[in-house]
Scaffold this motif. Structure first.
Motif, PDB file in Angstrom:
ATOM      1  N   PRO B 176       0.799  -1.228   0.000  1.00 49.45           N
ATOM      2  CA  PRO B 176       0.000   0.000   0.000  1.00 49.45           C
ATOM      3  C   PRO B 176       0.836   1.285   0.000  1.00 49.45           C
ATOM      4  CG  PRO B 176      -0.736  -1.521   1.723  1.00 49.45           C
ATOM      5  CD  PRO B 176       0.443  -2.155   1.078  1.00 49.45           C
ATOM      6  N   ILE B 177       1.948   1.293   0.712  1.00 50.70           N
ATOM      7  CA  ILE B 177       2.716   2.541   0.780  1.00 50.70           C
ATOM      8  C   ILE B 177       3.361   2.849  -0.569  1.00 50.70           C
ATOM      9  CG2 ILE B 177       4.685   3.694   1.871  1.00 50.70           C
ATOM     10  CD1 ILE B 177       3.934   2.117   4.458  1.00 50.70           C
ATOM     11  N   LEU B 178       3.866   1.827  -1.243  1.00 49.50           N
ATOM     12  CA  LEU B 178       4.445   2.055  -2.570  1.00 49.50           C
ATOM     13  C   LEU B 178       3.350   2.507  -3.533  1.00 49.50           C
ATOM     14  CD1 LEU B 178       6.980  -0.924  -2.980  1.00 49.50           C
ATOM     15  CD2 LEU B 178       7.307   1.281  -1.867  1.00 49.50           C
ATOM     16  N   GLU B 179       2.190   1.864  -3.434  1.00 51.78           N
ATOM     17  CA  GLU B 179       1.051   2.242  -4.297  1.00 51.78           C
ATOM     18  C   GLU B 179       0.681   3.709  -4.074  1.00 51.78           C
ATOM     19  OE1 GLU B 179      -0.998   1.862  -7.167  1.00 51.78           O
ATOM     20  OE2 GLU B 179      -0.947  -0.217  -6.491  1.00 51.78           O
ATOM     21  N   LEU B 180       0.554   4.095  -2.798  1.00 45.97           N
ATOM     22  CA  LEU B 180       0.218   5.476  -2.472  1.00 45.97           C
ATOM     23  C   LEU B 180       1.288   6.430  -3.006  1.00 45.97           C
ATOM     24  CD1 LEU B 180      -1.401   7.667  -0.930  1.00 45.97           C
ATOM     25  CD2 LEU B 180      -0.094   7.056   1.126  1.00 45.97           C
ATOM     26  N   ALA B 181       2.551   6.057  -2.847  1.00 41.34           N
ATOM     27  CA  ALA B 181       3.644   6.930  -3.298  1.00 41.34           C
ATOM     28  C   ALA B 181       3.597   7.108  -4.816  1.00 41.34           C
ATOM     29  CB  ALA B 181       4.992   6.358  -2.861  1.00 41.34           C
ATOM     30  N   PHE B 182       3.343   6.029  -5.564  1.00 41.07           N
ATOM     31  CA  PHE B 182       3.220   6.170  -7.029  1.00 41.07           C
ATOM     32  C   PHE B 182       2.129   7.172  -7.386  1.00 41.07           C
ATOM     33  CE2 PHE B 182       5.295   1.876  -7.478  1.00 41.07           C
ATOM     34  CZ  PHE B 182       6.323   2.301  -8.294  1.00 41.07           C
ATOM     35  N   GLN B 183       0.956   7.003  -6.778  1.00 43.87           N
ATOM     36  CA  GLN B 183      -0.179   7.861  -7.142  1.00 43.87           C
ATOM     37  C   GLN B 183       0.066   9.297  -6.682  1.00 43.87           C
ATOM     38  OE1 GLN B 183      -1.970   6.456  -9.248  1.00 43.87           O
ATOM     39  NE2 GLN B 183      -1.294   4.370  -8.771  1.00 43.87           N
ATOM     40  N   HIS B 184       0.622   9.453  -5.490  1.00 40.60           N
ATOM     41  CA  HIS B 184       0.839  10.782  -4.939  1.00 40.60           C
ATOM     42  C   HIS B 184       1.875  11.554  -5.774  1.00 40.60           C
ATOM     43  CE1 HIS B 184       0.836  13.883  -1.860  1.00 40.60           C
ATOM     44  NE2 HIS B 184       2.150  13.916  -1.960  1.00 40.60           N
ATOM     45  N   LEU B 185       2.971  10.880  -6.106  1.00 42.16           N
ATOM     46  CA  LEU B 185       4.026  11.567  -6.875  1.00 42.16           C
ATOM     47  C   LEU B 185       3.557  11.893  -8.292  1.00 42.16           C
ATOM     48  CD1 LEU B 185       7.225   9.695  -5.625  1.00 42.16           C
ATOM     49  CD2 LEU B 185       6.549  12.052  -5.129  1.00 42.16           C
ATOM     50  N   LYS B 186       2.673  11.054  -8.823  1.00 38.55           N
ATOM     51  CA  LYS B 186       2.122  11.331 -10.152  1.00 38.55           C
ATOM     52  C   LYS B 186       1.364  12.661 -10.130  1.00 38.55           C
ATOM     53  CE  LYS B 186       0.923   7.200 -11.723  1.00 38.55           C
ATOM     54  NZ  LYS B 186      -0.008   6.088 -12.047  1.00 38.55           N
ATOM     55  N   LYS B 187       0.627  12.871  -9.039  1.00 33.60           N
ATOM     56  CA  LYS B 187      -0.172  14.108  -8.922  1.00 33.60           C
ATOM     57  C   LYS B 187       0.693  15.313  -8.564  1.00 33.60           C
ATOM     58  CE  LYS B 187      -3.556  12.328  -6.246  1.00 33.60           C
ATOM     59  NZ  LYS B 187      -4.631  12.376  -5.276  1.00 33.60           N
ATOM     60  N   HIS B 188       1.845  15.067  -7.939  1.00 32.03           N
ATOM     61  CA  HIS B 188       2.669  16.169  -7.449  1.00 32.03           C
ATOM     62  C   HIS B 188       4.033  16.210  -8.124  1.00 32.03           C
ATOM     63  CE1 HIS B 188      -0.358  15.582  -4.293  1.00 32.03           C
ATOM     64  NE2 HIS B 188      -0.264  16.885  -4.126  1.00 32.03           N
ATOM     65  N   ALA B 189       4.078  15.813  -9.388  1.00 34.05           N
ATOM     66  CA  ALA B 189       5.357  15.816 -10.112  1.00 34.05           C
ATOM     67  C   ALA B 189       5.843  17.254 -10.293  1.00 34.05           C
ATOM     68  CB  ALA B 189       5.179  15.158 -11.475  1.00 34.05           C
ATOM     69  N   PRO B 190       7.147  17.506 -10.064  1.00 31.78           N
ATOM     70  CA  PRO B 190       7.653  18.849 -10.319  1.00 31.78           C
ATOM     71  C   PRO B 190       7.608  19.152 -11.823  1.00 31.78           C
ATOM     72  CG  PRO B 190       9.441  17.357  -9.673  1.00 31.78           C
ATOM     73  CD  PRO B 190       8.171  16.590  -9.575  1.00 31.78           C
ATOM     74  N   PRO B 191       7.337  20.407 -12.200  1.00 26.84           N
ATOM     75  CA  PRO B 191       7.286  20.731 -13.633  1.00 26.84           C
ATOM     76  C   PRO B 191       8.634  20.449 -14.305  1.00 26.84           C
ATOM     77  CG  PRO B 191       7.205  22.732 -12.275  1.00 26.84           C
ATOM     78  CD  PRO B 191       7.101  21.571 -11.345  1.00 26.84           C
ATOM     79  N   PRO B 192       8.610  19.999 -15.565  1.00 21.55           N
ATOM     80  CA  PRO B 192       9.867  19.644 -16.253  1.00 21.55           C
ATOM     81  C   PRO B 192      10.780  20.861 -16.443  1.00 21.55           C
ATOM     82  CG  PRO B 192       7.941  18.996 -17.558  1.00 21.55           C
ATOM     83  CD  PRO B 192       7.432  19.800 -16.415  1.00 21.55           C
ATOM     84  N   VAL B 193      12.087  20.592 -16.481  1.00 27.33           N
ATOM     85  CA  VAL B 193      13.064  21.660 -16.738  1.00 27.33           C
ATOM     86  C   VAL B 193      13.958  21.238 -17.895  1.00 27.33           C
ATOM     87  CG1 VAL B 193      13.149  22.543 -14.379  1.00 27.33           C
ATOM     88  CG2 VAL B 193      14.681  20.685 -15.051  1.00 27.33           C
ATOM     89  N   GLU B 194      14.741  22.183 -18.399  1.00 27.65           N
ATOM     90  CA  GLU B 194      15.718  21.898 -19.456  1.00 27.65           C
ATOM     91  C   GLU B 194      16.720  20.859 -18.935  1.00 27.65           C
ATOM     92  OE1 GLU B 194      17.150  22.215 -23.148  1.00 27.65           O
ATOM     93  OE2 GLU B 194      15.333  23.221 -22.412  1.00 27.65           O
TER      94      GLU B 194
END
Lengths: 119, 330
Positions: B176-194
């Motif tokens: 569950p914690i890995l699952e939550l981390a995947f979903q959470h980071l997907k929603k809170h991904a930092p904007p891409p940079v060069e």
């Protein structure tokens, strides 16, 4: 059911024996013997702490999901609800339950692990 | 094997060191089936130079299919990093087809400690330890300034997350914690940079630390790629390589502010801590998935060592770190 020696005592005896022969082994085997001794420490802790930790984890997941079930069933359901977004970080009680479960798991796996500090 | 390497190196001795005549103290240091590391010295009248040979006995890898770069690319990376002033073990020789060494390169051997636990606990490093995080920031700014056009992959946050999620799904594990981390980071991904040139495995364990000078060389360039500077800055902050010194997030020896100040002072961009923390969480998640895979390689019978299943019990360390990072407001 034979009561003594208990399973954890047998495991402990083997771990001690590995430790006693370790110093005489070539480096690669000495390393693996240390790993083997660590494996037995995990097994020993799981034998003594596992049943209670599993019961507590089951109760926490049942509370979170609102119904009873086996740990495997509840765990699978929780994963599915996290995956489809029905539950997320902000779901009340979720992080507290996951943390309580993992604290008990790490007490079995690596009791000396120093976790990320809370801010 | 050792005899072949010895005679190949002996033929190369005059090329490796001016006046070099003989090879001494050839010794296998480490390595698995895919990569070998050897230490040796080249000696001649009045001189002796310590060197390191890295070779891939199975021959060149398929760079397109693998995460690792070839030793030829690794050699080019070392030269490029050296050109920015970053501390590396300088390249001495890239083996050619006639050298009899297979895919290999030779660098100078830099004195110092690589074992992370010693670096964070040995009293010998007490004086230099407080300056290491700032130094790491400055070194990363140098590496990221390299203008090398190399055949490397480009990695971004969501792409990396997706790659590891696919590996996790394939494993069949339900955590569950890995699952939550995947979903959470997907929603809170930092904007891409060069993208910039990244080391790709910059952590305590891949640094040679000298008790007086601090970081004397950055090792192991095989996971180098182009990407977000915050990826390199965060990898050294993953708690799994703080060696018990969790209160010192940078490698178990320093603080975030020192790392980021050193990065900016070295000419790097200003990078917010929140960006580093998200990459750090992705780092813990990646390490958790790698631990699951090492267990899987045991469970399927591909590997039989006692080490592999035991690493499977390290997944929980990444889970406790991920839960706390999320509690901290990631």
């Amino acid at each position: 059911m034979i009561e003594n020696p208990r399973a954890d005592e047998l495991v402990e005896a083997v771990a001690r024996w590995i430790d006693s022969v370790r110093p005489g082994l070539p480096p690669r085997d000495a390393f693996l013997a240390r790993v083997a001794a660590n494996v037995l420490s995990v097994v020993k802790r799981e034998l003594t702490l596992g049943p209670q930790a599993e019961a507590a984890a089951t109760a926490r997941l049942a509370g979170l999901l609102g119904h009873e079930g086996t740990l495997a069933e509840l765990n699978a359901e929780l994963c599915a609800r996290l995956r489809d977004g029905a539950m997320d970080r902000d779901t009340p009680g979720l992080l507290a339950a996951l943390k309580a479960n993992i604290v008990e798991q790490i007490a079995i796996d690596q009791p000396n692990y120093a976790p990320e500090p809370a801010r | 094997m050792e005899d072949t390497i010895f005679s190949s190196l002996s033929r190369l001795a005059p090329q490796l060191v001016e006046g070099g005549e003989t090879i001494e103290d050839l010794q296998r240091l480490s390595g698995g089936a895919s990569m070998e590391t050897w230490a040796f010295a080249v000696a001649g009248p009045g001189r002796r130079e310590e060197m390191i040979l890295r070779r891939r006995p199975g021959g060149p890898i398929d760079e397109d299919a693998s995460r690792s770069v070839s030793l030829a690319t690794e050699a080019a990376l070392i030269v490029a990093a050296h050109g920015t002033g970053a501390p590396v073990a300088p390249l001495v020789h890239l083996a050619g087809p006639d050298d009899g060494l297979g895919e290999a390169h030779i660098t100078r051997r830099i004195a110092g400690e690589t074992l992370g636990r010693k670096i964070v606990t040995d009293p010998k490093f007490e004086a230099v330890r407080p300056s290491l995080a700032r130094q790491c920031g400055a070194i990363l700014a140098q590496i990221h300034s390299a203008k090398a056009d190399l055949p490397l992959k480009t990695v971004d946050f969501l792409g990396e997350l997706e790659r590891y999620e696919a590996v996790y799904r394939q494993s069949g594990a339900e955590r569950p914690i890995l699952e939550l981390a995947f979903q959470h980071l997907k929603k809170h991904a930092p904007p891409p940079v060069e993208p910039v040139l990244l080391h790709g495995d910059f952590r305590n364990g891949n640094l040679i630390v000298d008790p007086e000078k601090g970081v004397a060389a950055v090792l192991d360039w095989e996971l180098s790629h182009y990407g977000d500077p915050a990826e390199d800055l965060s990898w050294i902050c993953v708690n799994s390589w703080r060696f018990g010194k969790a209160e010192l997030p940078v490698g178990g020896f320093g603080h975030y502010a020192e790392l980021l100040d050193g990065y900016a002072a070295g000419g790097g961009a200003e990078i917010p801590l929140s960006r580093v923390l998200r990459w750090q969480a992705l780092g813990s998640l990646k390490w958790g998935v790698m631990c699951l895979m090492m267990y899987a390689s045991y469970a399927t019978g591909a590997e039989s060592s006692v080490e592999r299943p035991m690493i499977g019990r390290r997944v929980s360390e990444t889970e406790i770190d991920l839960v706390i990072l999320m509690e901290n407001g990631l």
